[in-house]
Scaffold this motif. Sequence first.
Motif, PDB file in Angstrom:
ATOM      1  N   LYS A 122      -5.672   6.306  -1.077  1.00 53.65           N
ATOM      2  CA  LYS A 122      -6.589   5.645  -0.160  1.00 53.65           C
ATOM      3  C   LYS A 122      -7.623   4.767  -0.872  1.00 53.65           C
ATOM      4  O   LYS A 122      -7.858   3.627  -0.487  1.00 53.65           O
ATOM      5  N   GLU A 123      -8.209   5.311  -1.956  1.00 48.65           N
ATOM      6  CA  GLU A 123      -9.236   4.527  -2.664  1.00 48.65           C
ATOM      7  C   GLU A 123      -8.620   3.281  -3.280  1.00 48.65           C
ATOM      8  O   GLU A 123      -9.218   2.212  -3.334  1.00 48.65           O
ATOM      9  N   GLU A 124      -7.374   3.458  -3.761  1.00 52.00           N
ATOM     10  CA  GLU A 124      -6.707   2.315  -4.382  1.00 52.00           C
ATOM     11  C   GLU A 124      -6.428   1.220  -3.354  1.00 52.00           C
ATOM     12  O   GLU A 124      -6.529   0.033  -3.648  1.00 52.00           O
ATOM     13  N   THR A 149       0.811  -1.220   0.000  1.00 49.86           N
ATOM     14  CA  THR A 149       0.000   0.000   0.000  1.00 49.86           C
ATOM     15  C   THR A 149       0.841   1.263   0.000  1.00 49.86           C
ATOM     16  O   THR A 149       0.309   2.357  -0.075  1.00 49.86           O
ATOM     17  N   GLU A 174      -7.062  -4.319   9.516  1.00 53.44           N
ATOM     18  CA  GLU A 174      -8.271  -4.343   8.711  1.00 53.44           C
ATOM     19  C   GLU A 174      -8.315  -5.578   7.812  1.00 53.44           C
ATOM     20  O   GLU A 174      -9.341  -6.210   7.646  1.00 53.44           O
ATOM     21  N   GLU A 227      -4.106  -0.770   8.645  1.00 53.02           N
ATOM     22  CA  GLU A 227      -4.357  -1.564   7.439  1.00 53.02           C
ATOM     23  C   GLU A 227      -4.161  -3.043   7.703  1.00 53.02           C
ATOM     24  O   GLU A 227      -4.927  -3.891   7.243  1.00 53.02           O
ATOM     25  N   GLU A 279      -8.302   0.608  -0.779  1.00 56.05           N
ATOM     26  CA  GLU A 279      -9.598  -0.060  -0.564  1.00 56.05           C
ATOM     27  C   GLU A 279      -9.846  -1.121  -1.635  1.00 56.05           C
ATOM     28  O   GLU A 279     -10.232  -2.238  -1.363  1.00 56.05           O
ATOM     29  N   PHE A 302      -7.613  -4.141  -1.185  1.00 54.98           N
ATOM     30  CA  PHE A 302      -8.046  -4.997  -0.076  1.00 54.98           C
ATOM     31  C   PHE A 302      -9.250  -5.832  -0.474  1.00 54.98           C
ATOM     32  O   PHE A 302      -9.342  -7.013  -0.159  1.00 54.98           O
ATOM     33  N   LYS A 303     -10.177  -5.201  -1.180  1.00 56.48           N
ATOM     34  CA  LYS A 303     -11.364  -5.918  -1.620  1.00 56.48           C
ATOM     35  C   LYS A 303     -10.950  -7.085  -2.511  1.00 56.48           C
ATOM     36  O   LYS A 303     -11.420  -8.213  -2.360  1.00 56.48           O
TER      37      LYS A 303
END
Lengths: 500, 321
Positions: A177-179, A172, A208, A205, A181, A184-185
Motif C-alpha cells: 500500500k505505501e509503495e 500496482t 484516485e 486506485e 502511494e 502515485f505521488k
Amino acid sequence: MYELKAIDKKFPGVHALKAVDFKIGRGEIVGLVGENGAGKSTLMKVIYGAYKPDGGTVTIDGTAVRFQNPRQAMDHGIGMVFQEQSLITNLTVMENIFLGFEQQFVKFGVINWKTMAAAAKAQLAKVKLDIDPATITANLSFAQRQLVELAKVLTLEERIDGDLVILLDEPTSVLAKEEVELLFKLVRELTNRASFIFVSHRMDEVLELSDRVYVMKDGAVVDVVTRDAANIDAIQHKMVGRDIDKEYYREQWQKPYGDEVLVSFGNVSLNGRYKDISFDLHRGEVLCLVGTEGSGREAILRTVFGLDKPDTGTVTIKGEPVTRFHARGGVERGIGYVPRERKVEGIVAGMNVYENMTLSQMGNYASGGVLRISEEKDMARSWIDRLGIKTPNVYKDCGGLSGGNQQKVVLAKWRSGGSDIILLDHPTRGLDIGAKEDVYDMVREMCDDGVGIILVADTLEEAIGLSHSILVLKDGEMQKRFDGTPGDKPSLYDLVHHMI
Amino acid sequence: MNSFLTRDILVKWAPLLVLLVLIVFFAAMEPRFFSVRNFARIGISSAPALMVAIGVTFIIIMGSIDLSMEGTVSVCAVLFAFAFLAMGGTLASIAWLALPLALLVGAVIGLINGLIHIRLKIPSFMASLAMGFVGTGFALLLTGGDRIRIEDEAFRALLTTRWFNFPIMVYVALLFTFIAWFIQSRTTLGRNFYAVGGGEELAHASGLNVNRVRVLGFMLAGIFYAVGALLAVGRIGIAETATGNNFMFVAITSVVVGGTALWGGIGGVWNTLIGVLIVNVINNGMVVIGLPGYVQDGVLGALVIIAVVLSTDRKSVSFVK
C-alpha cells in the motif's frame, strides 16, 4: 495530442476492439478499466505498436502514424511499463535502462561504463530511486524494479523531441500500500514530463490517480468519465453492463441439486493461495468460485483435482478423504479438469479427435497395451453426435477445430471416461456467443446427468446465471456464500461488493 | 485456402518428394546408380542406421532428445560379441542367447538414461550425451582397443544370404521398422509419446504418468540401438569401440530430414525411414558419381538446415535455445 479514432481489431473468432476512440492530452493521466477480456490489453498493444489495427487511425499532434513495431512507437514517444516486468534480472540496473541503446556510450567499440553509470544515475533520479546503477537487477525489490522500468521508459525524454505517453499496465499489482502511494505521488509529479495511461482493475486506485477514465466492455469504450463526475458504482455498472438474460443462461433448466456430497472441503488452507475454505459440492450442482485474478479460485480447483496438496484441512471426495495428491489420483476419482488455456492444457494439437478423447482413459481401450482403435473411433463418433461437435471426421487434428469444438472435445474426453465431477476454468473464454450457449447447454445437461460442477466463470453474469451456489473469494479468503436459486439470484453488485 | 497443395500437405509429402527427386537425379547423372546391386548396397548401409534413427525418433516425438546412441551401440556390439564367443561362437549353439542379451543391454542403458533425466532433472540431451561418452569409454575398457571378429557363418548370413538380391539384414530392419510402427500407432505407449510431446502439461493433467512414459521411451530407444548394433556387427563381422561411430549425426539428420519435428508431437517411423533413405541415397549417389567424401558431410549438414527451415513454421514455435 495523441488520438485514436475508430480503432478496430479482429482475431479469428473474436472482435477484440470495436471502433474505439481514445485520446490523451499533454500531462494528462488517463485511466483504463474493464473486466478481463474487455479489450484493455489489446488496446494497449495497439497503442504501443505491438498490434497493427485492422481499421481506424492513430494521430500524434494531428499527424497520422502507423507503427510497425514497438520500437517505432517508442521513437514517437510512447513507452510501456509492463505488468509482468520486462527487466532482465541477471543484468545490472544500468544495462537494463539502456538496453538496446548502448551505442551512445560506445567509443572505439568499447562501452564506457562510467558515463553509462552517470547517465543511469540521472535517469534514476527522475524516479527518486537512490541505488547504485551497477546493482544486479535480481537484487532489487519488486517496487524498485518497477521504478527502474519507469526510469528506463523515461530515457525517451532525451532520445526524442515531442511529448511522452507512458502506459502503466497494472503497475500496482505487485506493490504494497505505501509503495502504491509513493508511485502515485511520483506519477503526478512526472506529469510535467509525460502523460500517463493507467490500467488497473482496482477501481479506487484508477479514480484516485486519473483525470479521466475510459470504461471498456466487450471490445468497446462504453463510457468516458471525468474524475469529478465519477462514481464507483456507476462505473462498475457500465463495466459489467448488460442485464442478466435468463434465457441466455438456461435458467429455466436449473433444477435443485441432489443430496449426495461429491466434494467436501473442511477448513482447507494452502499457504499463500487460500485460507480456511469450506464448502460441499453435491450431485447436479453448479458451484461457482468468484473473485478477482489471484483470489484463490484456480488454486482451489487445482487442489480439488489433486494437483496441489493443502497445508491443513480435509478434502473429501465421494466420502473418501484424499491423502495423496497427484493428477492421476484426480482422474481415478472421476474428476475431469477443463482448463482455461485450451491450446496449452485442453487439447493436444497434432493429435486427432478420438486420440484426444481417450487420452485420459486409454486403459479402457487397450488390452495388454495394444489399443482397440475401432472402439475408440466408435466412442468418438457417438460423442461427436451427442455434443454436436463440428468436425469432418474423427481423424481431424484437434488443433484445427474451432475453440468451441475444442472445448466440446475436452468435455467429451471427461464425460466419456465417466467423470462425474467436472472442474471448469473459464470454459467460455475466447468463444463466440453461439459456442458459449452450447457450453451452457452442456452444463445443464451434465447437471441432469448427476454431474457436480465447480466453475470459475469468465464473467459475473455467467457465474450468476449458471450457478446453484456462489462463493465469493477475496485474497484467498471466503467472503460470502450466495444461493443462486432461480428468481432469487444475487445481483452483480452483491458480488462485486464482496470481491473488491 | 482452396488450393490442393496446402502448406501442410506439402510439408507432409516433401521428404518423399525429395527422395524421389534425388533418385531421379543420381540415376540421370550415372545410370549405374539405378541398379538392383546398388540399391542392395544402399539397403545394407541404411539398415543399422535406420534402427538407431527409429530409436531416437520415439524420443524426439516426446520432445526430448537422446544423444547416447554411439556409446550404446558400441557397448551393445562389444558385449554381444563377448557373450557370443564365450557361449560357443555360433548361432547353432546356445550362443544365440547373446542376441536377446544385447537387446537387454540396450534397454538397461536406456533405463539409466531415462532415470538420470527424470530423477536428477537433467535435460535429456545432457544426460544422454554424457551417458554416450560413458558407453564409448566402457566399450574401450572392455576391448582394450581390440577388434572382436565374429566369423560364424550363421550370423554373417545377415549379410551373405540374399533373398531377391537383398541380404537378410535389410528384411530384419524392415521387420523392426514394422514393429516400431505398430508400437507408435497401435499401443498406449506410442500414443503416450505423442501426448507427452504434444502437450506435457495436458498429458499430466489427463492422468498420464509422464515420467514413466519418458523412461519407457528411453528404454525402447535403447533396444532399437541394440538392434542397430547387431546389424552393424553383422555387416562387417567386427565388434569394436568404433562400431558406434557416426551414428549420432546420421540418425539425427535422418529424423530431421524425414520431417519429424524437433519440438515433439509430430512425425514418426515412416518419416524416419524416408529420412534414412534420403541420407544414404545422397551418400551413395555422391560416391557413385565420383564426388570426394569430404563434400558429403557438408552436403548433409546443409540438408539438415534446409529441412528444418522448410518444415518449421518458425514464427509460431520456439524450441531448444
